[in-house]
Design a protein around this motif. Structure first.
Motif, PDB file in Angstrom:
ATOM      1  N   VAL A 266       0.826  -1.202   0.000  1.00  0.00           N
ATOM      2  CA  VAL A 266       0.000   0.000   0.000  1.00  0.00           C
ATOM      3  C   VAL A 266       0.870   1.266   0.000  1.00  0.00           C
ATOM      4  CG1 VAL A 266      -0.395   0.451   2.465  1.00  0.00           C
ATOM      5  CG2 VAL A 266      -2.248   0.728   0.881  1.00  0.00           C
ATOM      6  N   VAL A 267       2.008   1.208   0.681  1.00  0.00           N
ATOM      7  CA  VAL A 267       2.886   2.381   0.699  1.00  0.00           C
ATOM      8  C   VAL A 267       3.465   2.611  -0.699  1.00  0.00           C
ATOM      9  CG1 VAL A 267       4.948   3.429   1.707  1.00  0.00           C
ATOM     10  CG2 VAL A 267       3.472   1.998   3.128  1.00  0.00           C
ATOM     11  N   SER A 268       3.871   1.521  -1.348  1.00  0.00           N
ATOM     12  CA  SER A 268       4.457   1.670  -2.686  1.00  0.00           C
ATOM     13  C   SER A 268       3.429   2.211  -3.670  1.00  0.00           C
ATOM     14  CB  SER A 268       4.955   0.319  -3.203  1.00  0.00           C
ATOM     15  OG  SER A 268       5.884  -0.195  -2.297  1.00  0.00           O
ATOM     16  N   VAL A 269       2.206   1.691  -3.579  1.00  0.00           N
ATOM     17  CA  VAL A 269       1.171   2.140  -4.511  1.00  0.00           C
ATOM     18  C   VAL A 269       0.811   3.603  -4.237  1.00  0.00           C
ATOM     19  CG1 VAL A 269      -1.221   1.772  -5.239  1.00  0.00           C
ATOM     20  CG2 VAL A 269       0.272  -0.185  -4.865  1.00  0.00           C
ATOM     21  N   ALA A 270       0.699   3.962  -2.960  1.00  0.00           N
ATOM     22  CA  ALA A 270       0.407   5.363  -2.619  1.00  0.00           C
ATOM     23  C   ALA A 270       1.545   6.257  -3.110  1.00  0.00           C
ATOM     24  CB  ALA A 270       0.220   5.515  -1.114  1.00  0.00           C
ATOM     25  N   ASN A 271       2.773   5.756  -3.016  1.00  0.00           N
ATOM     26  CA  ASN A 271       3.909   6.562  -3.455  1.00  0.00           C
ATOM     27  C   ASN A 271       3.899   6.836  -4.956  1.00  0.00           C
ATOM     28  OD1 ASN A 271       5.191   7.260  -1.118  1.00  0.00           O
ATOM     29  ND2 ASN A 271       6.484   5.437  -1.060  1.00  0.00           N
ATOM     30  N   VAL A 272       3.374   5.899  -5.737  1.00  0.00           N
ATOM     31  CA  VAL A 272       3.282   6.146  -7.180  1.00  0.00           C
ATOM     32  C   VAL A 272       2.377   7.360  -7.411  1.00  0.00           C
ATOM     33  CG1 VAL A 272       2.393   5.257  -9.382  1.00  0.00           C
ATOM     34  CG2 VAL A 272       3.728   3.769  -7.884  1.00  0.00           C
ATOM     35  N   ILE A 273       1.249   7.374  -6.715  1.00  0.00           N
ATOM     36  CA  ILE A 273       0.312   8.487  -6.914  1.00  0.00           C
ATOM     37  C   ILE A 273       0.878   9.771  -6.309  1.00  0.00           C
ATOM     38  CG2 ILE A 273      -2.075   9.247  -6.650  1.00  0.00           C
ATOM     39  CD1 ILE A 273      -2.804   6.355  -6.130  1.00  0.00           C
ATOM     40  N   CYS A 274       1.405   9.667  -5.080  1.00  0.00           N
ATOM     41  CA  CYS A 274       1.967  10.872  -4.441  1.00  0.00           C
ATOM     42  C   CYS A 274       3.103  11.434  -5.289  1.00  0.00           C
ATOM     43  CB  CYS A 274       2.541  10.551  -3.065  1.00  0.00           C
ATOM     44  SG  CYS A 274       1.300  10.169  -1.857  1.00  0.00           S
TER      45      CYS A 274
END
Ligand code: HEM
Length: 469
Positions: free
Chosen positions: A164-172
């Motif tokens: 979830v952190v990696s996926v959120a980081n793509v968007i962020c």
């Protein structure tokens, strides 16, 4: 049963007899995708239940769903005014609000053009086809490193927490040039809140129809925590770059800044929860089916090699991975229902009368497990999407899987989502081997919600050695 006059020539919807006040809540139970699938066998592809005092039409079967969402798309394009929806992005959500058709259409268009720009903007170096690909590749590599570290220190890892952190980081990363560390408390608390959020807005939550539960305070908290401040920043810059933002040329609808903020918030929410859930389930299926995991690794080794990060352009050469992802969407059906729909006018399906403003559930899980459509639907078998010699993807078979809805309300993030799941998975499978902890059985039972999650658990990952077979 609520009294309605049925126009001549049309029939009254079939369905189970409702109890006073609570309607059919007891029969629907805590796993509505299963109970409503069972009811569709008894009552057919169009039937009606009552949740509390509110009638809800349930659609099943690929043909019937296509008839409603595509052929009669306008009639079924609304969203119901459910209680929980008011709290999503303060009622300003594109996906959940009950906007008039003109406003919704204008906002959907704006959101789609914002998303398209992710795919068009070039990466910083020519090896990447777009900025989205660049961010996924970098975050994928970072995730592999992070999992190695966690394995060395703890001996096991929780897949959802790191994915979830990696996926959120793509968007962020794409939206405001910021990444979060894998231990960031702000991000972790958001993830936990969003778990509860999904459970409360899942179709058939009795609280939506009967009374107001205390849980809603938590949803409200979630809406507020949802990166409001950051979102505000990028949205303001979006607004600056988008001169005609407030006027939709077709409908002449004025859009408030708040509604634009709502759009970005939606894209953020829809984007990271769904993709993380898909990836986390993928890892669970890799662990549950080690022989498939090995075949996926060998496909990557043969077609991409081990010396470079996989890219989106490798997709045509990786049919097994594509088939695995289709089977993941089908078998898990982790979005068992679409977001609820609502009729925009009096209409009918299969000769049954459905009045205006009726809430409609689309049972994607049923379509994906319908024995009329699938051979042995409960078995997990990516081969069902491959040619007999295993070298080609059968696209027509793939189109039968229902994960993103259909028609006017179809998911607008589908291409991004499919690309992101593909690329993250390719990177993970190329570099790591996933296993269960010795003596700990894998629990694949989904927890019901808007997106169904697997129970949080600990797994093992080992680094693939270059010379291994
Ligand atoms: C709506 C699935 C990822 C944005 C939906 C719907 C489904 C869905 C089932 C409801 C369709 C309906 O009501 O008929 C998924 C899945 C995803 C995913 C399975 C990932 C694996 C994304 C991403 C974004 C996104 C990455 C944006 C970046 C939206 C929006 C809507 C939506 C804005 C509302 C559309 C409307 O109401 O007009 N999605 N989605 N989704 N999705 Fe996705």
């Amino acid at each position: 049963r609520l009294h309605i006059d049925i126009p001549a020539g049309l029939r009254r919807l079939p369905g189970p007899k409702p109890l006073p006040i609570i309607g059919n809540v007891l029969e629907v139970g805590s796993r509505p995708y299963l109970s409503l699938t069972a009811m569709s066998k008894r009552y057919g592809p169009v039937f009606q239940i009552q949740i509390g005092m509110r009638p809800v039409v349930v659609l099943s079967g690929s043909e019937m769903v296509r008839q409603a969402l595509i052929k009669q798309g306008e009639d079924f394009a609304g969203r119901p005014d459910l209680y929980s929806f008011q709290f999503i992005n303060d009622g300003k959500s594109l996906a959940f609000s009950t906007d008039q058709a003109g406003v919704w259409r204008a906002r959907r268009k704006l959101a789609m053009s914002a998303l398209r720009s992710f795919a068009i903007v070039e990466g910083t170096t020519p090896e990447y086809s777009c900025v989205l690909e660049e961010h996924i590749c970098k975050e994928g590599e970072y995730l592999v490193k992070q999992l190695k570290i966690v394995m060395e220190t703890d001996g096991s890892f929780d897949p959802f927490r790191h994915i979830v952190v990696s996926v959120a980081n793509v968007i962020c990363g794409m939206c405001f040039g910021r990444r979060y560390s894998h231990d960031d408390q702000e991000l972790l608390s958001l993830v936990n809140l969003s778990d509860e959020f999904g459970q409360v807005v899942g179709s058939g939550n009795p609280a939506d129809f009967i009374e107001h539960y205390a849980t809603f305070n938590k949803i409200k908290a979630c809406a507020i925590v949802c990166f409001q401040d950051n979102i505000r920043d990028i949205t303001d810059s979006l607004i600056d770059h988008c001169e005609d933002r407030k006027l939709d040329e077709n409908s002449n609808v004025q859009m408030s800044d708040e509604k634009i903020v709502g759009i970005v918030n939606d894209l953020f929410g829809a984007g990271f929860d769904t993709i993380s859930t898909a990836l986390s389930w993928s890892v669970m299926y890799l662990v549950a089916y080690p022989e498939i995991q090995e075949r996926l690794y060998h496909e990557l080794k043969d077609k991409v090699g081990l010396d470079r990060t996989p890219l989106l352009s490798d997709k045509p050469n990786l049919p097994l991975l594509d088939a695995f992802i289709l089977e993941l969407f089908r078998h898990s059906s982790f979005l068992p229902f679409t977001i609820p729909h609502c009729t925009t006018k009096d209409t009918s399906l299969d000769g049954y009368f459905i009045p205006k403003d009726t809430c409609v559930f689309i049972n994607q899980w049923q379509v994906n497990h319908d024995p009329e459509l699938w051979k042995d639907p409960s078995s997990f078998s990516p081969e069902r999407f491959l040619s007999a010699d295993g070298t080609e993807l059968n696209k027509l078979e793939g189109e039968k899987v229902m994960a993103f809805g259909l028609g006017k309300r179809r998911c607008i993030g589908e291409v991004i989502a499919r690309n992101e799941v593909f690329l993250f998975l390719a990177i993970l499978i190329q570099r790591l081997r996933f296993r269960a902890l010795p003596g700990e059985p894998l629990d694949m039972t989904p927890e019901y919600g808007l997106t169904m999650k697997h129970k949080r658990c600990q797994l093992k990952a080992t680094v693939r050695q270059r010379n291994e077979e």
